[in-house]
Design a protein around this motif. Structure first.
Motif, PDB file in Angstrom:
ATOM      1  N   LEU A  17       0.741  -1.302   0.002  1.00  0.00           N
ATOM      2  CA  LEU A  17      -0.080   0.116   0.090  1.00  0.00           C
ATOM      3  C   LEU A  17       0.810   1.271  -0.182  1.00  0.00           C
ATOM      4  O   LEU A  17       1.899   1.366   0.759  1.00  0.00           O
ATOM      5  CB  LEU A  17      -0.852  -0.074   1.321  1.00  0.00           C
ATOM      6  CG  LEU A  17      -1.831   1.239   1.543  1.00  0.00           C
ATOM      7  CD1 LEU A  17      -2.879   1.178   0.657  1.00  0.00           C
ATOM      8  CD2 LEU A  17      -2.399   1.126   2.960  1.00  0.00           C
ATOM      9  N   LEU A  18       0.321   2.121  -0.893  1.00  0.00           N
ATOM     10  CA  LEU A  18       1.215   3.690  -0.870  1.00  0.00           C
ATOM     11  C   LEU A  18       0.033   4.643  -0.372  1.00  0.00           C
ATOM     12  O   LEU A  18      -0.942   4.708  -0.955  1.00  0.00           O
ATOM     13  CB  LEU A  18       1.828   3.752  -1.981  1.00  0.00           C
ATOM     14  CG  LEU A  18       2.916   2.946  -2.452  1.00  0.00           C
ATOM     15  CD1 LEU A  18       3.451   3.285  -3.883  1.00  0.00           C
ATOM     16  CD2 LEU A  18       4.095   2.773  -1.614  1.00  0.00           C
ATOM     17  N   PHE A  19       0.416   5.709   0.297  1.00  0.00           N
ATOM     18  CA  PHE A  19      -0.297   6.631   0.912  1.00  0.00           C
ATOM     19  C   PHE A  19       0.432   8.019   0.655  1.00  0.00           C
ATOM     20  O   PHE A  19       1.669   7.948   1.089  1.00  0.00           O
ATOM     21  CB  PHE A  19      -0.630   6.731   2.290  1.00  0.00           C
ATOM     22  CG  PHE A  19      -1.404   7.824   2.929  1.00  0.00           C
ATOM     23  CD1 PHE A  19      -2.708   8.099   2.796  1.00  0.00           C
ATOM     24  CD2 PHE A  19      -0.830   8.583   3.547  1.00  0.00           C
ATOM     25  CE1 PHE A  19      -3.473   8.967   3.103  1.00  0.00           C
ATOM     26  CE2 PHE A  19      -1.437   9.740   4.255  1.00  0.00           C
ATOM     27  CZ  PHE A  19      -2.906   9.999   3.954  1.00  0.00           C
ATOM     28  N   GLY A  20      -0.181   8.950   0.209  1.00  0.00           N
ATOM     29  CA  GLY A  20       0.536  10.387  -0.068  1.00  0.00           C
ATOM     30  C   GLY A  20      -0.554  11.255  -0.364  1.00  0.00           C
ATOM     31  O   GLY A  20      -1.711  11.051  -0.280  1.00  0.00           O
ATOM     32  N   THR A  21      -0.091  12.529  -0.787  1.00  0.00           N
ATOM     33  CA  THR A  21      -0.995  13.627  -1.119  1.00  0.00           C
ATOM     34  C   THR A  21      -0.795  13.777  -2.697  1.00  0.00           C
ATOM     35  O   THR A  21      -0.467  12.916  -3.177  1.00  0.00           O
ATOM     36  CB  THR A  21      -0.482  15.031  -0.450  1.00  0.00           C
ATOM     37  OG1 THR A  21       0.842  15.120  -0.681  1.00  0.00           O
ATOM     38  CG2 THR A  21      -0.907  14.892   1.086  1.00  0.00           C
ATOM     39  N   VAL A  22      -1.704  14.761  -3.292  1.00  0.00           N
ATOM     40  CA  VAL A  22      -2.128  14.956  -4.482  1.00  0.00           C
ATOM     41  C   VAL A  22      -0.763  14.715  -5.202  1.00  0.00           C
ATOM     42  O   VAL A  22      -0.635  14.065  -6.242  1.00  0.00           O
ATOM     43  CB  VAL A  22      -2.878  16.020  -4.921  1.00  0.00           C
ATOM     44  CG1 VAL A  22      -3.009  16.058  -6.301  1.00  0.00           C
ATOM     45  CG2 VAL A  22      -4.308  15.667  -4.177  1.00  0.00           C
ATOM     46  N   GLU A  23       0.387  15.793  -4.837  1.00  0.00           N
ATOM     47  CA  GLU A  23       1.540  15.866  -5.804  1.00  0.00           C
ATOM     48  C   GLU A  23       2.332  14.442  -5.901  1.00  0.00           C
ATOM     49  O   GLU A  23       3.061  14.145  -6.765  1.00  0.00           O
ATOM     50  CB  GLU A  23       2.473  16.965  -5.185  1.00  0.00           C
ATOM     51  CG  GLU A  23       3.575  16.650  -4.167  1.00  0.00           C
ATOM     52  CD  GLU A  23       3.088  16.166  -3.004  1.00  0.00           C
ATOM     53  OE1 GLU A  23       3.927  15.674  -2.122  1.00  0.00           O
ATOM     54  OE2 GLU A  23       2.069  15.982  -2.501  1.00  0.00           O
ATOM     55  N   SER A  24       2.205  13.710  -4.780  1.00  0.00           N
ATOM     56  CA  SER A  24       2.898  12.456  -4.715  1.00  0.00           C
ATOM     57  C   SER A  24       2.377  11.581  -5.884  1.00  0.00           C
ATOM     58  O   SER A  24       3.043  10.582  -6.309  1.00  0.00           O
ATOM     59  CB  SER A  24       2.957  11.801  -3.325  1.00  0.00           C
ATOM     60  OG  SER A  24       1.764  11.473  -2.790  1.00  0.00           O
ATOM     61  N   TRP A  25       1.005  11.479  -6.013  1.00  0.00           N
ATOM     62  CA  TRP A  25       0.264  10.548  -6.783  1.00  0.00           C
ATOM     63  C   TRP A  25       0.522  11.150  -8.224  1.00  0.00           C
ATOM     64  O   TRP A  25       0.913  10.374  -9.206  1.00  0.00           O
ATOM     65  CB  TRP A  25      -1.197  10.742  -6.631  1.00  0.00           C
ATOM     66  CG  TRP A  25      -2.195  10.211  -7.804  1.00  0.00           C
ATOM     67  CD1 TRP A  25      -3.003  10.851  -8.224  1.00  0.00           C
ATOM     68  CD2 TRP A  25      -2.043   8.637  -8.114  1.00  0.00           C
ATOM     69  NE1 TRP A  25      -3.672   9.921  -9.128  1.00  0.00           N
ATOM     70  CE2 TRP A  25      -3.149   8.677  -8.939  1.00  0.00           C
ATOM     71  CE3 TRP A  25      -1.652   7.556  -7.801  1.00  0.00           C
ATOM     72  CZ2 TRP A  25      -3.561   7.583  -9.713  1.00  0.00           C
ATOM     73  CZ3 TRP A  25      -2.023   6.320  -8.439  1.00  0.00           C
ATOM     74  CH2 TRP A  25      -2.873   6.423  -9.469  1.00  0.00           C
ATOM     75  N   VAL A  26       0.591  12.448  -8.457  1.00  0.00           N
ATOM     76  CA  VAL A  26       0.825  13.079  -9.800  1.00  0.00           C
ATOM     77  C   VAL A  26       2.266  12.514 -10.281  1.00  0.00           C
ATOM     78  O   VAL A  26       2.649  12.163 -11.450  1.00  0.00           O
ATOM     79  CB  VAL A  26       0.606  14.263  -9.927  1.00  0.00           C
ATOM     80  CG1 VAL A  26       0.917  15.006 -11.333  1.00  0.00           C
ATOM     81  CG2 VAL A  26      -1.004  14.805  -9.573  1.00  0.00           C
ATOM     82  N   LEU A  27       3.392  12.859  -9.078  1.00  0.00           N
ATOM     83  CA  LEU A  27       4.676  12.673  -9.651  1.00  0.00           C
ATOM     84  C   LEU A  27       4.849  11.099  -9.862  1.00  0.00           C
ATOM     85  O   LEU A  27       5.596  10.662 -10.769  1.00  0.00           O
ATOM     86  CB  LEU A  27       5.445  13.337  -8.565  1.00  0.00           C
ATOM     87  CG  LEU A  27       6.986  13.101  -8.901  1.00  0.00           C
ATOM     88  CD1 LEU A  27       7.544  13.984  -9.761  1.00  0.00           C
ATOM     89  CD2 LEU A  27       7.786  13.339  -7.466  1.00  0.00           C
ATOM     90  N   TYR A  28       4.227  10.223  -8.992  1.00  0.00           N
ATOM     91  CA  TYR A  28       4.281   8.894  -9.118  1.00  0.00           C
ATOM     92  C   TYR A  28       4.076   8.566 -10.694  1.00  0.00           C
ATOM     93  O   TYR A  28       4.723   7.685 -11.131  1.00  0.00           O
ATOM     94  CB  TYR A  28       3.357   8.326  -8.151  1.00  0.00           C
ATOM     95  CG  TYR A  28       3.443   6.778  -8.041  1.00  0.00           C
ATOM     96  CD1 TYR A  28       4.514   5.685  -7.234  1.00  0.00           C
ATOM     97  CD2 TYR A  28       2.278   6.227  -8.550  1.00  0.00           C
ATOM     98  CE1 TYR A  28       4.278   4.427  -7.571  1.00  0.00           C
ATOM     99  CE2 TYR A  28       2.108   4.566  -8.841  1.00  0.00           C
ATOM    100  CZ  TYR A  28       3.189   3.785  -8.100  1.00  0.00           C
ATOM    101  OH  TYR A  28       3.153   2.618  -8.090  1.00  0.00           O
ATOM    102  N   ASN A  29       2.988   8.919 -11.050  1.00  0.00           N
ATOM    103  CA  ASN A  29       2.418   8.461 -12.461  1.00  0.00           C
ATOM    104  C   ASN A  29       3.427   8.929 -13.604  1.00  0.00           C
ATOM    105  O   ASN A  29       3.710   8.574 -14.472  1.00  0.00           O
ATOM    106  CB  ASN A  29       1.102   8.767 -12.639  1.00  0.00           C
ATOM    107  CG  ASN A  29       0.056   7.996 -11.835  1.00  0.00           C
ATOM    108  OD1 ASN A  29      -0.505   6.949 -12.257  1.00  0.00           O
ATOM    109  ND2 ASN A  29      -0.606   8.601 -10.612  1.00  0.00           N
ATOM    110  N   LEU A  30       3.789  10.276 -13.452  1.00  0.00           N
ATOM    111  CA  LEU A  30       4.520  11.021 -14.353  1.00  0.00           C
ATOM    112  C   LEU A  30       5.914  10.027 -14.384  1.00  0.00           C
ATOM    113  O   LEU A  30       6.492  10.187 -15.527  1.00  0.00           O
ATOM    114  CB  LEU A  30       5.042  12.351 -13.965  1.00  0.00           C
ATOM    115  CG  LEU A  30       3.807  13.108 -14.269  1.00  0.00           C
ATOM    116  CD1 LEU A  30       4.325  14.734 -13.596  1.00  0.00           C
ATOM    117  CD2 LEU A  30       3.377  13.657 -15.650  1.00  0.00           C
ATOM    118  N   LEU A  31       6.713   9.583 -13.299  1.00  0.00           N
ATOM    119  CA  LEU A  31       7.918   9.132 -13.558  1.00  0.00           C
ATOM    120  C   LEU A  31       7.855   7.693 -13.477  1.00  0.00           C
ATOM    121  O   LEU A  31       8.899   7.046 -13.475  1.00  0.00           O
ATOM    122  CB  LEU A  31       8.718   9.650 -12.073  1.00  0.00           C
ATOM    123  CG  LEU A  31       8.919  10.927 -11.851  1.00  0.00           C
ATOM    124  CD1 LEU A  31       9.664  11.117 -10.524  1.00  0.00           C
ATOM    125  CD2 LEU A  31       9.633  11.704 -12.916  1.00  0.00           C
TER     126      LEU A  31
END
Length: 367
Positions: A17-31
């Motif tokens: 499981l991973l938990f974070g805020t919006v920017e961590s989710w966007v960055l995760y997908n971008l990278l």
């Protein structure tokens, strides 16, 4: 979700499981998403999770224990300005990502409020004022919050800010338009208010949903006080603009008491700042100079400055604010106080009396 959704609970227990805020989710997908597994969060967004130790800029073990979270579910913490990786796919593949920042902190950077005593306020539906306190955390004794402002690189020391929020700013003008029908567009409030030289002794405490900083009274009620037979829609419009200015001053007064640092000036952005009269009223009520840039998308600009600084674009360096001296200066306008000090003092005292009368109203109403 861990407590109430079995699948989430099972994933947490299985360390899947991973938990974070919006920017961590966007960055995760971008990278690259699951293919690369790059899970990062910057210190400004992380500070909003209730899990960050703002002194160490690390996840606080006692808070993780309190909430029952595995440390492994959280993103790795990074600064607001460094290259985190490159976009993995699509037309921007290979482009480095160099800036992560929270909304209001981004606006602080975009307004170049990088030194102690510099402040900005974003006037939208509500208003959000951040006052840079430099490299020290200032713990407020006057109703404000301490927050991380930015960290200019992985080896840079963090810069902190005091923060105060106003629940109702532009939404009070929408109320005049949509509920009271005394203006046909939000911009008309300035023209209507300009028909009177002052509010005629009227005060409008716009506590539609209670009062936030520095009062923190959820039971406060919206209050129009000082009404006479001479009160007209122009007085109400002007009192609405003044309400915004008085609440801003209340936060700044608290910031000065907490930090001991003088306010250099107030930089502004957001929809309400389009009105020249609204900005002049703000300067007159506050007794400080208001600086309004022509380009007021300050959060986007702050994000760009952080990313640019990470790759040394145009020689930008957030640790050397002088390298940003020419950024977003064309068309900037200053509003200096024009109101006589005696009138400013009388208005401020009247506002404080009006606020006291609005406080605790809901507590006295039977359910």
């Amino acid at each position: 979700m861990i407590d109430n959704y079995p699948d989430v609970h099972a994933a947490h227990e299985a360390d899947d499981l991973l938990f974070g805020t919006v920017e961590s989710w966007v960055l995760y997908n971008l990278l690259g998403g699951a293919d690369t597994g790059i899970h990062l969060s910057d210190c400004t967004n992380a500070s909003r999770t209730l899990l960050l130790n703002t002194t160490t800029l690390q996840w606080e073990p006692s808070l993780l224990a309190f909430f029952g979270f595995r440390p492994s579910i959280l993103p790795k913490l990074v600064s607001t300005s460094e290259v985190y990786g490159k976009i993995a796919a699509g037309p921007l593949a290979g482009v480095p990502v160099g800036g992560l920042v929270g909304d209001q902190q981004g606006a602080l950077v975009g307004n170049k409020c990088l030194k102690q005593g510099e402040a900005k306020c974003t006037y939208g539906t509500g208003a959000f004022l951040l006052f840079c306190t430099g490299g020290e955390i200032v713990k407020s004794n006057h109703g404000l919050l301490s927050t991380v402002a930015y960290q200019a690189g992985p080896n840079a020391k963090p810069v902190y800010a005091l923060e105060g929020s106003i629940a109702v700013a532009g939404s009070a003008i929408k109320w005049l338009r949509d509920s009271m029908n005394i203006i046909s567009s939000a911009a008309d409030v300035n023209d209507l208010a300009a028909k009177e030289p002052n509010a005629g002794g009227l005060y409008f405490v716009t506590a539609f949903s209670g009062l936030l900083a520095p009062y923190w009274d959820p039971g406060a009620a919206g209050t129009l006080i000082g009404i006479s037979q001479y009160t007209n829609p122009s007085h109400i419009a002007r009192a609405t603009l003044e309400a915004n200015a008085y609440q801003t001053r209340a936060i700044i007064e608290s910031m000065l008491l907490d930090s001991g640092a003088p306010l250099k000036h107030l930089k502004v952005d957001g929809g309400m700042t389009n009105g020249d009269l609204a900005m002049q009223v703000l300067a007159d009520v506050g007794g400080f100079t208001v600086i309004r840039p022509e380009m007021r998308e300050s959060t986007a600009l702050g994000s760009a400055l952080l990313a640019g600084s990470a790759i040394k674009l145009f020689g930008w360096d957030l640790t050397k604010p002088e390298t940003l001296a020419e950024v977003n200066t064309k068309g900037s306008r200053e509003f200096a106080p024009e109101l006589e000090e005696g009138a400013r003092k009388k208005g401020w005292e009247g506002w404080q009396r009006a606020v006291e009368r609005s406080k605790g109203w809901e507590e006295g109403v039977d359910e």
